[in-house]
Scaffold this motif. Sequence first.
Motif, PDB file in Angstrom:
ATOM      1  N   GLN A 155       3.118   5.867  -3.039  1.00 24.21           N
ATOM      2  CA  GLN A 155       4.285   6.548  -3.608  1.00 24.21           C
ATOM      3  C   GLN A 155       4.132   6.656  -5.130  1.00 24.21           C
ATOM      4  OE1 GLN A 155       8.049   4.771  -2.605  1.00 24.21           O
ATOM      5  NE2 GLN A 155       9.193   6.136  -3.935  1.00 24.21           N
ATOM      6  N   MET A 156       3.643   5.601  -5.763  1.00 23.86           N
ATOM      7  CA  MET A 156       3.392   5.654  -7.209  1.00 23.86           C
ATOM      8  C   MET A 156       2.416   6.772  -7.537  1.00 23.86           C
ATOM      9  SD  MET A 156       3.015   1.598  -8.136  1.00 23.86           S
ATOM     10  CE  MET A 156       2.342   1.943  -9.766  1.00 23.86           C
ATOM     11  N   GLN A 157       1.368   6.914  -6.740  1.00 23.72           N
ATOM     12  CA  GLN A 157       0.378   7.962  -6.956  1.00 23.72           C
ATOM     13  C   GLN A 157       1.002   9.340  -6.828  1.00 23.72           C
ATOM     14  OE1 GLN A 157      -3.103   7.288  -7.813  1.00 23.72           O
ATOM     15  NE2 GLN A 157      -1.771   5.594  -8.357  1.00 23.72           N
ATOM     16  N   GLN A 158       1.872   9.524  -5.839  1.00 22.92           N
ATOM     17  CA  GLN A 158       2.536  10.813  -5.639  1.00 22.92           C
ATOM     18  C   GLN A 158       3.446  11.160  -6.809  1.00 22.92           C
ATOM     19  OE1 GLN A 158       4.479  10.279  -1.877  1.00 22.92           O
ATOM     20  NE2 GLN A 158       2.601  10.567  -0.703  1.00 22.92           N
ATOM     21  N   GLU A 159       3.980  10.135  -7.457  1.00 19.37           N
ATOM     22  CA  GLU A 159       4.889  10.345  -8.584  1.00 19.37           C
ATOM     23  C   GLU A 159       4.161  10.267  -9.927  1.00 19.37           C
ATOM     24  OE1 GLU A 159       8.252   7.731  -8.060  1.00 19.37           O
ATOM     25  OE2 GLU A 159       8.589   8.482  -6.030  1.00 19.37           O
ATOM     26  N   SER A 160       2.827  10.265  -9.886  1.00 24.56           N
ATOM     27  CA  SER A 160       1.969  10.257 -11.082  1.00 24.56           C
ATOM     28  C   SER A 160       2.195   9.046 -11.990  1.00 24.56           C
ATOM     29  CB  SER A 160       2.160  11.553 -11.882  1.00 24.56           C
ATOM     30  OG  SER A 160       1.823  12.660 -11.097  1.00 24.56           O
ATOM     31  N   VAL A 161       2.527   7.911 -11.392  1.00 20.78           N
ATOM     32  CA  VAL A 161       2.659   6.670 -12.144  1.00 20.78           C
ATOM     33  C   VAL A 161       1.261   6.094 -12.331  1.00 20.78           C
ATOM     34  CG1 VAL A 161       3.611   4.327 -12.152  1.00 20.78           C
ATOM     35  CG2 VAL A 161       4.963   6.228 -11.225  1.00 20.78           C
ATOM     36  N   VAL A 162       0.900   5.792 -13.566  1.00 17.71           N
ATOM     37  CA  VAL A 162      -0.424   5.253 -13.871  1.00 17.71           C
ATOM     38  C   VAL A 162      -0.389   3.732 -13.663  1.00 17.71           C
ATOM     39  CG1 VAL A 162      -2.183   4.972 -15.648  1.00 17.71           C
ATOM     40  CG2 VAL A 162      -0.845   7.082 -15.534  1.00 17.71           C
ATOM     41  N   PRO A 163      -1.227   3.220 -12.769  1.00 13.53           N
ATOM     42  CA  PRO A 163      -1.222   1.779 -12.502  1.00 13.53           C
ATOM     43  C   PRO A 163      -1.815   0.979 -13.660  1.00 13.53           C
ATOM     44  CG  PRO A 163      -2.898   2.870 -11.188  1.00 13.53           C
ATOM     45  CD  PRO A 163      -2.165   3.942 -11.925  1.00 13.53           C
ATOM     46  N   ILE A 223       0.838  -1.201   0.000  1.00  8.52           N
ATOM     47  CA  ILE A 223       0.000   0.000   0.000  1.00  8.52           C
ATOM     48  C   ILE A 223       0.874   1.253   0.000  1.00  8.52           C
ATOM     49  CG2 ILE A 223      -1.640   1.356   1.378  1.00  8.52           C
ATOM     50  CD1 ILE A 223      -2.915  -1.377   2.170  1.00  8.52           C
ATOM     51  N   GLN A 224       1.933   1.248   0.785  1.00 10.18           N
ATOM     52  CA  GLN A 224       2.847   2.391   0.817  1.00 10.18           C
ATOM     53  C   GLN A 224       3.481   2.633  -0.550  1.00 10.18           C
ATOM     54  OE1 GLN A 224       5.456   1.124   3.968  1.00 10.18           O
ATOM     55  NE2 GLN A 224       4.272   2.191   5.550  1.00 10.18           N
ATOM     56  N   LEU A 225       3.873   1.563  -1.221  1.00 13.80           N
ATOM     57  CA  LEU A 225       4.466   1.707  -2.550  1.00 13.80           C
ATOM     58  C   LEU A 225       3.448   2.220  -3.559  1.00 13.80           C
ATOM     59  CD1 LEU A 225       6.749  -1.448  -2.733  1.00 13.80           C
ATOM     60  CD2 LEU A 225       7.456   0.937  -2.550  1.00 13.80           C
ATOM     61  N   PHE A 226       2.199   1.760  -3.452  1.00 11.97           N
ATOM     62  CA  PHE A 226       1.160   2.256  -4.344  1.00 11.97           C
ATOM     63  C   PHE A 226       0.938   3.751  -4.118  1.00 11.97           C
ATOM     64  CE2 PHE A 226      -3.211   3.144  -5.621  1.00 11.97           C
ATOM     65  CZ  PHE A 226      -3.204   2.638  -6.911  1.00 11.97           C
ATOM     66  N   ALA A 271      -2.724  -6.459  -7.525  1.00 14.94           N
ATOM     67  CA  ALA A 271      -1.812  -6.574  -6.379  1.00 14.94           C
ATOM     68  C   ALA A 271      -2.248  -5.689  -5.219  1.00 14.94           C
ATOM     69  CB  ALA A 271      -0.386  -6.235  -6.804  1.00 14.94           C
ATOM     70  N   ILE A 272      -2.681  -4.461  -5.515  1.00 10.65           N
ATOM     71  CA  ILE A 272      -3.051  -3.559  -4.422  1.00 10.65           C
ATOM     72  C   ILE A 272      -4.358  -3.994  -3.773  1.00 10.65           C
ATOM     73  CG2 ILE A 272      -4.265  -1.795  -5.770  1.00 10.65           C
ATOM     74  CD1 ILE A 272      -1.857  -1.208  -2.818  1.00 10.65           C
ATOM     75  N   LEU A 273      -5.265  -4.570  -4.544  1.00 15.02           N
ATOM     76  CA  LEU A 273      -6.483  -5.117  -3.938  1.00 15.02           C
ATOM     77  C   LEU A 273      -6.141  -6.271  -3.004  1.00 15.02           C
ATOM     78  CD1 LEU A 273      -8.853  -4.993  -7.013  1.00 15.02           C
ATOM     79  CD2 LEU A 273      -9.150  -3.738  -4.866  1.00 15.02           C
ATOM     80  N   SER A 274      -5.213  -7.107  -3.421  1.00 13.52           N
ATOM     81  CA  SER A 274      -4.750  -8.203  -2.563  1.00 13.52           C
ATOM     82  C   SER A 274      -4.099  -7.658  -1.294  1.00 13.52           C
ATOM     83  CB  SER A 274      -3.767  -9.078  -3.337  1.00 13.52           C
ATOM     84  OG  SER A 274      -3.236 -10.079  -2.516  1.00 13.52           O
ATOM     85  N   ALA A 275      -3.344  -6.583  -1.443  1.00 16.28           N
ATOM     86  CA  ALA A 275      -2.688  -5.963  -0.288  1.00 16.28           C
ATOM     87  C   ALA A 275      -3.714  -5.437   0.711  1.00 16.28           C
ATOM     88  CB  ALA A 275      -1.775  -4.830  -0.741  1.00 16.28           C
ATOM     89  N   CYS A 276      -4.799  -4.876   0.198  1.00 18.39           N
ATOM     90  CA  CYS A 276      -5.849  -4.370   1.092  1.00 18.39           C
ATOM     91  C   CYS A 276      -6.455  -5.501   1.906  1.00 18.39           C
ATOM     92  CB  CYS A 276      -6.928  -3.651   0.289  1.00 18.39           C
ATOM     93  SG  CYS A 276      -6.374  -2.091  -0.422  1.00 18.39           S
ATOM     94  N   VAL A 277      -6.609  -6.662   1.284  1.00 17.25           N
ATOM     95  CA  VAL A 277      -7.134  -7.823   1.998  1.00 17.25           C
ATOM     96  C   VAL A 277      -6.116  -8.303   3.029  1.00 17.25           C
ATOM     97  CG1 VAL A 277      -7.823 -10.241   1.752  1.00 17.25           C
ATOM     98  CG2 VAL A 277      -8.633  -8.542   0.113  1.00 17.25           C
TER      99      VAL A 277
END
Length: 70
Positions: free
Chosen positions: A17-25, A12-15, A32-38
């Motif tokens: 950071q991606m958002q802050q750097e305007s990286v489009v998922p 989640i932290q890496l995601f 992966a991030i949905l799995s991380a939330c679970v």
Amino acid sequence: AYAQHGYGKKAIQLFQQMQQESVVPDKKTFIAILSACVTHSDLAYGKWIHSYILASGSESDMDVGNALVN
């Protein structure tokens, strides 16, 4: 890979950071991030990711849609 190995918080932290750097998922990132939330038991962030996916139009992808259901 973090989420698959029980490091949901780190994923989640890496995601974020991606958002802050305007990286489009891409679809793999969404899955992966949905799995991380679970893994991290973060329902609120999972709901935010869900709305983000809807806004991006990625919910029509079968793999992402299946991840949302899980």
